[in-house]
Design a protein around this motif. Structure first.
Motif, PDB file in Angstrom:
ATOM      1  N   UNK A  12       0.828  -1.206   0.000  1.00  0.00           N
ATOM      2  CA  UNK A  12       0.000   0.000   0.000  1.00  0.00           C
ATOM      3  C   UNK A  12       0.861   1.255   0.000  1.00  0.00           C
ATOM      4  N   UNK A  13       1.910   1.261   0.793  1.00  0.00           N
ATOM      5  CA  UNK A  13       2.774   2.444   0.872  1.00  0.00           C
ATOM      6  C   UNK A  13       3.485   2.713  -0.447  1.00  0.00           C
ATOM      7  N   UNK A  14       4.043   1.679  -1.068  1.00  0.00           N
ATOM      8  CA  UNK A  14       4.758   1.908  -2.326  1.00  0.00           C
ATOM      9  C   UNK A  14       3.807   2.271  -3.458  1.00  0.00           C
ATOM     10  N   UNK A  15       2.621   1.686  -3.467  1.00  0.00           N
ATOM     11  CA  UNK A  15       1.647   2.039  -4.504  1.00  0.00           C
ATOM     12  C   UNK A  15       1.186   3.486  -4.337  1.00  0.00           C
ATOM     13  N   UNK A  16       0.893   3.873  -3.109  1.00  0.00           N
ATOM     14  CA  UNK A  16       0.469   5.258  -2.871  1.00  0.00           C
ATOM     15  C   UNK A  16       1.604   6.240  -3.141  1.00  0.00           C
ATOM     16  N   UNK A  17       2.820   5.892  -2.740  1.00  0.00           N
ATOM     17  CA  UNK A  17       3.973   6.751  -3.049  1.00  0.00           C
ATOM     18  C   UNK A  17       4.165   6.887  -4.549  1.00  0.00           C
ATOM     19  N   UNK A  18       3.998   5.781  -5.261  1.00  0.00           N
ATOM     20  CA  UNK A  18       4.161   5.815  -6.717  1.00  0.00           C
ATOM     21  C   UNK A  18       3.134   6.737  -7.355  1.00  0.00           C
ATOM     22  N   UNK A  19       1.886   6.584  -6.945  1.00  0.00           N
ATOM     23  CA  UNK A  19       0.799   7.338  -7.581  1.00  0.00           C
ATOM     24  C   UNK A  19       0.804   8.813  -7.179  1.00  0.00           C
ATOM     25  N   UNK A  20       0.952   9.078  -5.900  1.00  0.00           N
ATOM     26  CA  UNK A  20       0.783  10.449  -5.438  1.00  0.00           C
ATOM     27  C   UNK A  20       2.078  11.237  -5.273  1.00  0.00           C
ATOM     28  N   UNK A  21       3.216  10.570  -5.297  1.00  0.00           N
ATOM     29  CA  UNK A  21       4.468  11.302  -5.122  1.00  0.00           C
ATOM     30  C   UNK A  21       5.383  11.185  -6.332  1.00  0.00           C
ATOM     31  N   UNK A  22       5.815   9.957  -6.641  1.00  0.00           N
ATOM     32  CA  UNK A  22       6.821   9.793  -7.690  1.00  0.00           C
ATOM     33  C   UNK A  22       6.296  10.096  -9.089  1.00  0.00           C
ATOM     34  N   UNK A  23       5.025   9.811  -9.354  1.00  0.00           N
ATOM     35  CA  UNK A  23       4.469  10.137 -10.667  1.00  0.00           C
ATOM     36  C   UNK A  23       4.286  11.639 -10.863  1.00  0.00           C
ATOM     37  N   UNK A  24       4.189  12.377  -9.780  1.00  0.00           N
ATOM     38  CA  UNK A  24       3.991  13.819  -9.857  1.00  0.00           C
ATOM     39  C   UNK A  24       5.265  14.606  -9.563  1.00  0.00           C
ATOM     40  N   UNK A  25       6.339  13.926  -9.197  1.00  0.00           N
ATOM     41  CA  UNK A  25       7.597  14.573  -8.849  1.00  0.00           C
ATOM     42  C   UNK A  25       8.275  15.095 -10.113  1.00  0.00           C
TER      43      UNK A  25
END
Length: 171
Positions: A12-25
């Motif tokens: 859950x943490x890596x999926x949420x980080x991917x979607x909301x942080x790394x994809x928008x970074x």
């Protein structure tokens, strides 16, 4: 696998980080870290192959759904889930890798751990970026994206491993 809760949290943490942080970074066009593969790489070494493939499928589907890539993430994640056991056996000559434990420098040895992490991340990124480009003419750009994104992804996954071994699995 009697400690499934930390791995569900990791997923859950890596999926949420991917979607909301790394994809928008805004790291530029050459760097797009794909950290959603961390659960596949950090499952215990004695995990059954069907569980590895299931985890790879779920991670890829979640990333595809969130990114709108229609199977690209699944196509890049399933091969690393399939090849993980063989790669561990190839890079490590130690017998204790069959024992339960997550891949870590302490369990596998520093050199073997980093080879394992870089090879599987590199294979995933190579498949992902080649399938995304669908052109040999963009090979230099793809190689640059592979190197930049792979370095950031390996760093984030190594950090996740440190956090996972430090807190969650000492129960």
């Amino acid at each position: 696998m009697y400690r499934t809760f930390p791995y569900i949290v990791l997923f859950l943490a890596t999926t949420l980080l991917q979607v909301f942080f790394f994809d928008r970074l805004p790291l530029g066009p050459w760097c797009s870290p794909l950290v959603y593969i961390a659960p596949v790489l950090l499952l215990p070494l004695d995990t059954r192959p069907i569980v590895l493939l299931g985890c790879g499928l779920v991670c890829g589907l979640a990333a595809d759904y969130a990114m709108g890539t229609a199977g690209l993430n699944v196509a890049a994640t399933l091969p690393i889930a399939f090849l993980r056991r063989n790669l561990v056996a190839l890079v490590s000559n130690r017998e204790d890798n069959r024992e339960e434990g997550i891949p870590s420098p302490e369990h596998m040895g520093r050199r073997v751990y980093w080879i394992y992490l870089v090879l599987l991340t590199g294979l995933h990124h190579l498949l992902f970026f080649l399938l995304e480009a669908l052109s040999w003419q963009q090979l230099p750009q793809t190689a640059l994206r592979l190197a930049a994104s792979g370095a950031v992804t390996v760093g984030v996954i190594a950090l996740a491993e440190r956090l996972l071994t430090a807190k969650a699995l000492r129960v």
